[in-house]
Write an enzyme that holds these catalytic residues in place. Structure first.
Site, PDB file in Angstrom:
ATOM      1  N   HIS A 103      -0.797   2.614 -12.364  1.00  0.00           N
ATOM      2  CA  HIS A 103      -0.399   3.361 -11.174  1.00  0.00           C
ATOM      3  C   HIS A 103      -0.984   2.724  -9.912  1.00  0.00           C
ATOM      4  O   HIS A 103      -2.155   2.367  -9.889  1.00  0.00           O
ATOM      5  CB  HIS A 103      -0.910   4.805 -11.328  1.00  0.00           C
ATOM      6  CG  HIS A 103      -0.493   5.730 -10.232  1.00  0.00           C
ATOM      7  ND1 HIS A 103      -1.386   6.511  -9.559  1.00  0.00           N
ATOM      8  CD2 HIS A 103       0.726   6.000  -9.710  1.00  0.00           C
ATOM      9  CE1 HIS A 103      -0.721   7.246  -8.669  1.00  0.00           C
ATOM     10  NE2 HIS A 103       0.555   6.954  -8.738  1.00  0.00           N
ATOM     11  N   HIS A 142       0.500   3.320   0.334  1.00  0.00           N
ATOM     12  CA  HIS A 142       0.894   4.662  -0.093  1.00  0.00           C
ATOM     13  C   HIS A 142       1.063   5.635   1.063  1.00  0.00           C
ATOM     14  O   HIS A 142       2.060   6.337   1.166  1.00  0.00           O
ATOM     15  CB  HIS A 142      -0.143   5.210  -1.080  1.00  0.00           C
ATOM     16  CG  HIS A 142       0.173   6.579  -1.587  1.00  0.00           C
ATOM     17  ND1 HIS A 142      -0.155   7.730  -0.899  1.00  0.00           N
ATOM     18  CD2 HIS A 142       0.811   6.991  -2.709  1.00  0.00           C
ATOM     19  CE1 HIS A 142       0.261   8.784  -1.581  1.00  0.00           C
ATOM     20  NE2 HIS A 142       0.855   8.366  -2.681  1.00  0.00           N
TER      21      HIS A 142
HETATM   22  O1  G3P Z   1       5.806   6.923  -8.798  1.00  0.00           O
HETATM   23  C1  G3P Z   1       4.937   7.830  -9.383  1.00  0.00           C
HETATM   24  C2  G3P Z   1       3.822   8.249  -8.462  1.00  0.00           C
HETATM   25  O2  G3P Z   1       3.260   7.113  -7.891  1.00  0.00           O
HETATM   26  C3  G3P Z   1       4.264   9.191  -7.382  1.00  0.00           C
HETATM   27  O3  G3P Z   1       3.197   9.683  -6.658  1.00  0.00           O
HETATM   28  O4  G3P Z   1       1.954   9.857  -4.561  1.00  0.00           O
HETATM   29  O5  G3P Z   1       1.093   8.403  -6.368  1.00  0.00           O
HETATM   30  O6  G3P Z   1       3.102   7.730  -5.083  1.00  0.00           O
HETATM   31  P1  G3P Z   1       2.298   8.871  -5.628  1.00  0.00           P
HETATM   32 MG    MG Z   2       3.674   5.925  -6.152  1.00  0.00          MG
END
Ligand code: G3P
Ligand code: MG
Length: 247
Positions: A11, A53
């Protein structure tokens, strides 16, 4: 064409072991044996897709300001943690292709830039991954961004992303010609999973950093999980192997 979705996806590039959305993170994920990474992409003031992000800079860099109001010359000079710079999408693509990583490019438009971001990112992804054995998976919370991505790069698979999946998700899924359904792991209902299974829709859930939760989710039919805990779920760890249930 089905994508080679692994059980675990790193992630924000390298999860918690490296500064998020950086080349160091992607490199680390690859070195630990991950075969897929997710990262977030937004446009700079110059319209360049970059990995970040938040709409603002203060959490991940040492300065304040909006990404959409910051020119490339400033953005690329910032420290995104550990001496890493904010990467361009082009740099991230080169690294993913070098390591053979499946990329989940999350289109993360700043407010008001949904259509432009979807258009620019999809167009650039199509060029950057041209002739790649596996195309990246685009995803977004923004339906507008996915819609325009479909128009400019119809061959790229799209993931429909929600925090909590609404009851009418299948209508949107079909309208956008989506490939996969992505949502928050702790908001995932059995009804949604049953419908996804029926429609052979892969479900990807974020963000899972706990082995018991992972075991339950895989048992309920989730295809892949996004994790920050690269140390726990790297393919070479025994914990990973015990949770790698037939995938
Ligand atoms: O794409 C999955 C996840 O990354 C979505 O949440 O806020 O971490 O981008 P975020
Ligand atoms: Mg994400």
């Amino acid at each position: 064409m089905p994508l080679p979705l692994p059980r675990w996806i790193a992630h924000r590039g390298g999860g918690a072991l490296a500064p998020e959305n950086t080349l160091a993170g992607i490199r680390l994920a690859a070195r630990l044996g991950f075969t897929a990474v997710e990262f977030d992409v937004m446009l700079s003031q110059d319209g360049t897709p970059v990995l970040i992000h938040d709409e603002t800079l203060e959490r991940t860099t040492s300065v304040c300001g909006r990404v959409a109001d910051t020119p490339d010359a400033v953005l690329f000079s910032l420290d995104a943690g550990g001496g890493e710079h904010i990467p361009s999408l082009a740099e991230a693509a080169a690294l993913c292709r070098q390591y053979g990583l499946l990329a989940n490019v999350e289109i993360k438009p700043a407010t008001g830039y949904e259509v432009l971001t979807g258009e620019v990112v999809a167009r650039e992804v199509a060029v950057l991954w041209r002739d790649a054995p596996t195309p990246p998976l685009l995803s977004s919370f923004s339906h507008e961004a996915l819609e325009v991505a479909r128009q400019v790069a119809p061959a790229l698979p799209r993931g429909l992303l929600y925090e909590k999946v609404p009851d009418d998700w299948q209508t949107t899924f079909q309208r956008l010609g989506a490939y996969s359904l992505h949502c928050r792991a702790d908001r995932l209902s059995n009804e949604v999973l049953a419908l996804a299974r029926e429609g052979q829709v892969p479900v990807l859930a974020y963000t899972v950093n706990d082995s018991l939760a992972a075991q339950l989710l895989f048992g309920r039919g989730v295809a892949s999980l996004f994790t920050d805990r690269l140390d726990l779920f790297a393919p070479e760890t025994s914990l990973y192997k015990s949770l790698h249930l037939g995938g």
